[in-house]
Design an enzyme around this catalytic site. Structure first.
Site, PDB file in Angstrom:
ATOM      1  N   HIS A  65       0.836  -1.205   0.000  1.00 25.73           N
ATOM      2  CA  HIS A  65       0.000   0.000   0.000  1.00 25.73           C
ATOM      3  C   HIS A  65       0.876   1.264   0.000  1.00 25.73           C
ATOM      4  O   HIS A  65       0.735   2.136  -0.859  1.00 25.73           O
ATOM      5  CB  HIS A  65      -0.929  -0.011   1.220  1.00 25.73           C
ATOM      6  CG  HIS A  65      -1.811   1.204   1.328  1.00 25.73           C
ATOM      7  ND1 HIS A  65      -3.078   1.240   0.825  1.00 25.73           N
ATOM      8  CD2 HIS A  65      -1.578   2.436   1.842  1.00 25.73           C
ATOM      9  CE1 HIS A  65      -3.606   2.438   1.033  1.00 25.73           C
ATOM     10  NE2 HIS A  65      -2.704   3.188   1.657  1.00 25.73           N
ATOM     11  N   GLU A  66       1.776   1.333   0.965  1.00 28.75           N
ATOM     12  CA  GLU A  66       2.621   2.535   1.063  1.00 28.75           C
ATOM     13  C   GLU A  66       3.518   2.666  -0.166  1.00 28.75           C
ATOM     14  O   GLU A  66       3.841   3.770  -0.594  1.00 28.75           O
ATOM     15  CB  GLU A  66       3.443   2.528   2.356  1.00 28.75           C
ATOM     16  CG  GLU A  66       2.615   2.507   3.652  1.00 28.75           C
ATOM     17  CD  GLU A  66       1.529   3.582   3.723  1.00 28.75           C
ATOM     18  OE1 GLU A  66       1.685   4.641   3.104  1.00 28.75           O
ATOM     19  OE2 GLU A  66       0.506   3.331   4.400  1.00 28.75           O
ATOM     20  N   HIS A  90       1.770   4.636  -2.781  1.00 26.08           N
ATOM     21  CA  HIS A  90       1.948   6.071  -2.539  1.00 26.08           C
ATOM     22  C   HIS A  90       3.355   6.491  -2.959  1.00 26.08           C
ATOM     23  O   HIS A  90       3.559   7.540  -3.552  1.00 26.08           O
ATOM     24  CB  HIS A  90       1.771   6.393  -1.047  1.00 26.08           C
ATOM     25  CG  HIS A  90       0.346   6.344  -0.571  1.00 26.08           C
ATOM     26  ND1 HIS A  90      -0.649   7.123  -1.108  1.00 26.08           N
ATOM     27  CD2 HIS A  90      -0.243   5.607   0.416  1.00 26.08           C
ATOM     28  CE1 HIS A  90      -1.800   6.887  -0.469  1.00 26.08           C
ATOM     29  NE2 HIS A  90      -1.578   5.963   0.456  1.00 26.08           N
ATOM     30  N   GLU A 131      -4.484   8.074  -2.984  1.00 27.01           N
ATOM     31  CA  GLU A 131      -5.009   6.797  -2.501  1.00 27.01           C
ATOM     32  C   GLU A 131      -5.296   5.846  -3.670  1.00 27.01           C
ATOM     33  O   GLU A 131      -5.179   4.627  -3.526  1.00 27.01           O
ATOM     34  CB  GLU A 131      -6.263   7.047  -1.649  1.00 27.01           C
ATOM     35  CG  GLU A 131      -6.694   5.887  -0.782  1.00 27.01           C
ATOM     36  CD  GLU A 131      -5.717   5.517   0.344  1.00 27.01           C
ATOM     37  OE1 GLU A 131      -4.731   6.256   0.580  1.00 27.01           O
ATOM     38  OE2 GLU A 131      -5.930   4.465   0.966  1.00 27.01           O
TER      39      GLU A 131
END
Ligand code: ZN
Length: 502
Positions: free
Chosen positions: A267-268, A271, A297
């Protein structure tokens, strides 16, 4: 002064401010990772001093003067030119910064820092009566903030616009309603299935060192440049982009649960890929800056869910995962894939599955919107909250600490911010469908370990655009279509009805 000279002044001012802001982010990252316990008090002072300088620079009246010289001059060129975009966004930022009276800014800062402290105390004790006055004050001041920022249709729009430029409640309402209805129906179908994933296989022993090594291998394979970033451990994972060539990812590990570490890394990283994809020559200007939280996001969700929870992805990485983790050696790939895609209604958004996640967001959004509109009073809010959980997810929090009081965000003044999570999921599905159409056979590519086509596509279409387009325009520009919830609905329906065989 000529428009060129004014523009050059703005450019230098903006870049220098951005470098100082890089220091603030670096200090923030360091505080979350390596600052010794006794260093936090001084770190807070450092940050406050820097924040003061940054605020002064952002509200410097010369910005207004220079913008007035440049704006409206024919020198700027087309609205999508680099110069026109920068001027448009500098104006937007300057207005946001200068519209709020100092008295209100100070009162909000006080109320939210008090509010957070009161929430910390009150939540474990289920003390709604003790917390309510603080929350009431914050909502009151937030309404004032909305008035100060200004809006066309309703106060909520002013708040939302801070995080998602151009978005309004009126636009979101039909989109969110359609998503909610489809999700609730899908959830009911899945709950009727006799087929259940065996999630116990994810709750075995996964040594931290192996999780880290596997995570780093996955990062490198997906295209995250580890010479332009790093991965560290924190209590609450986040990504911090320091500047060109320096993007910090963080995660946390749970040796008794596979998903926590792995999916927060991916997830990170999503980003972080956005951060690494911004054009360095535009650093410190809007053209080199991410456009919104929702678009941000969308990038993290693309890699975490659309890629990282796909069967193709795991067909590629499963042999490696079995080498790294003894606990997986007797597990079949199909069982693992079903387990990481288990759907189960829960009371809290954090670590919720792809299907139920948006329902958590929609509930909070509907409540905060009703509070702002005056359709709901704070006294009625806990009951409204529980009723919505019952209606959408079929469960209800036994105590208010897991109901309305579950989350710190409102007490921190973050109102109008939650919709960006669901917008991120909606954008991600719509972008991904377009990428699939243009690139073809993405999952087959993942199976071969080929992630560069998708990454390069997002680089060109999204990352390199910086703040050229507001989210809705970016979406239209990339996909040729306005925001359409059907993409997410179809993706979820296709994937989960197949997994649950309903
Ligand atoms: Zn995120």
């Amino acid at each position: 002064m000529t428009p060129q000279e004014a523009y050059r002044w703005l450019l230098e001012h903006s870049r220098e401010t951005a470098c100082l802001a890089s220091f603030a982010r670096l200090a923030g990252w360091d505080q979350a990772t390596y600052t010794p316990k006794k260093g936090h008090a001084h770190r807070a002072q450092m940050q406050a001093a820097l924040a003061k300088v940054l605020h002064q620079r952002a509200t410097d009246p010369r910005i207004g003067e220079m913008l007035a010289v440049v704006e409206g001059s024919d020198w700027l060129g087309a609205p999508e030119s680099v110069e026109a975009v920068n001027v448009r966004e500098w104006r937007r930022a300057y207005d946001l910064q200068t519209k709020v009276p100092e008295r209100l800014a100070v009162e909000l800062a006080q109320a939210t820092s008090e509010g957070e402290a009161i929430w910390q105390e009150a939540r474990p004790k289920n003390d709604w009566v003790g917390f309510k006055p603080a929350l009431k004050k914050i909502f009151g001041l937030t309404r004032e903030l909305a008035e100060a920022l200004g809006y066309q249709e309703e106060p909520y729009d002013a708040l939302l616009d801070q995080y998602e430029p151009g978005a309004t409640a009126r636009q979101l309402e039909p989109v969110f309603a359609q998503l909610r209805q489809a999700t609730v129906r899908l959830l009911e179908r899945l709950e009727g299935s006799a087929r259940k994933p065996n999630t116990a296989i994810l709750r075995r022993f996964f040594p931290r060192a192996a999780q880290e090594a596997f995570g780093l291998e996955v990062l490198a394979t997906l295209g995250f440049d580890l010479e332009a970033g790093r991965l560290d451990v924190v209590a609450h994972p986040f990504m911090q982009g320091i500047g060109p060539g320096d993007v910090r990812l963080t995660t946390r590990y749970d040796e008794g649960y596979f998903n926590t570490g792995f999916f927060s890394i991916v997830h990170e990283m999503g980003h972080g890929l956005y951060g690494q994809g911004l054009l360095p020559e535009h650093f410190g200007t809007p053209m080199g800056t991410e456009i919104s939280l929702g678009i941000h996001e969308s990038q993290s969700r693309t890699w975490e869910n659309l890629v990282g929870r796909s069967l193709g992805f795991w067909r590629h990485f499963w042999p490696r995962a079995q080498e790294y983790f003894e606990s997986f050696r007797d597990v079949r790939l199909e069982d693992f894939h079903f387990a990481i895609n288990a759907v189960e209604p829960s009371l809290i958004r954090i670590e919720a599955d792809e299907v139920t996640y948006n329902l958590h967001i929609l509930i909070r959004y509907e409540i905060e919107l009703a509070l702002l509109r005056g359709d709901l009073s704070l006294d009625e809010a806990p009951e409204a909250w529980d009723a919505k959980y019952q209606a959408y997810l079929g469960i209800k929090a036994p105590e208010i600490k897991d109901g309305l009081m579950q989350d710190v965000h409102w007490s921190a003044g973050l109102i109008g911010y939650f919709p960006t999570y669901t917008l991120g999921n909606l954008y991600a599905a719509q972008f991904f469908a377009k990428a699939e159409q243009e690139l073809g056979g993405l999952e087959a590519q993942f199976e071969q370990g080929e992630f560069a086509p998708l990454l390069n596509w997002t680089r060109e279409k999204i990352h390199h655009q910086g703040s050229r387009y507001w989210p809705r325009d970016l979406l239209r520009h990339v996909t040729g279509e306005d925001l359409n919830p059907q993409y997410l609905v179809e993706y979820l329906t296709r994937k989960y009805t197949a997994l649950y065989r309903v």
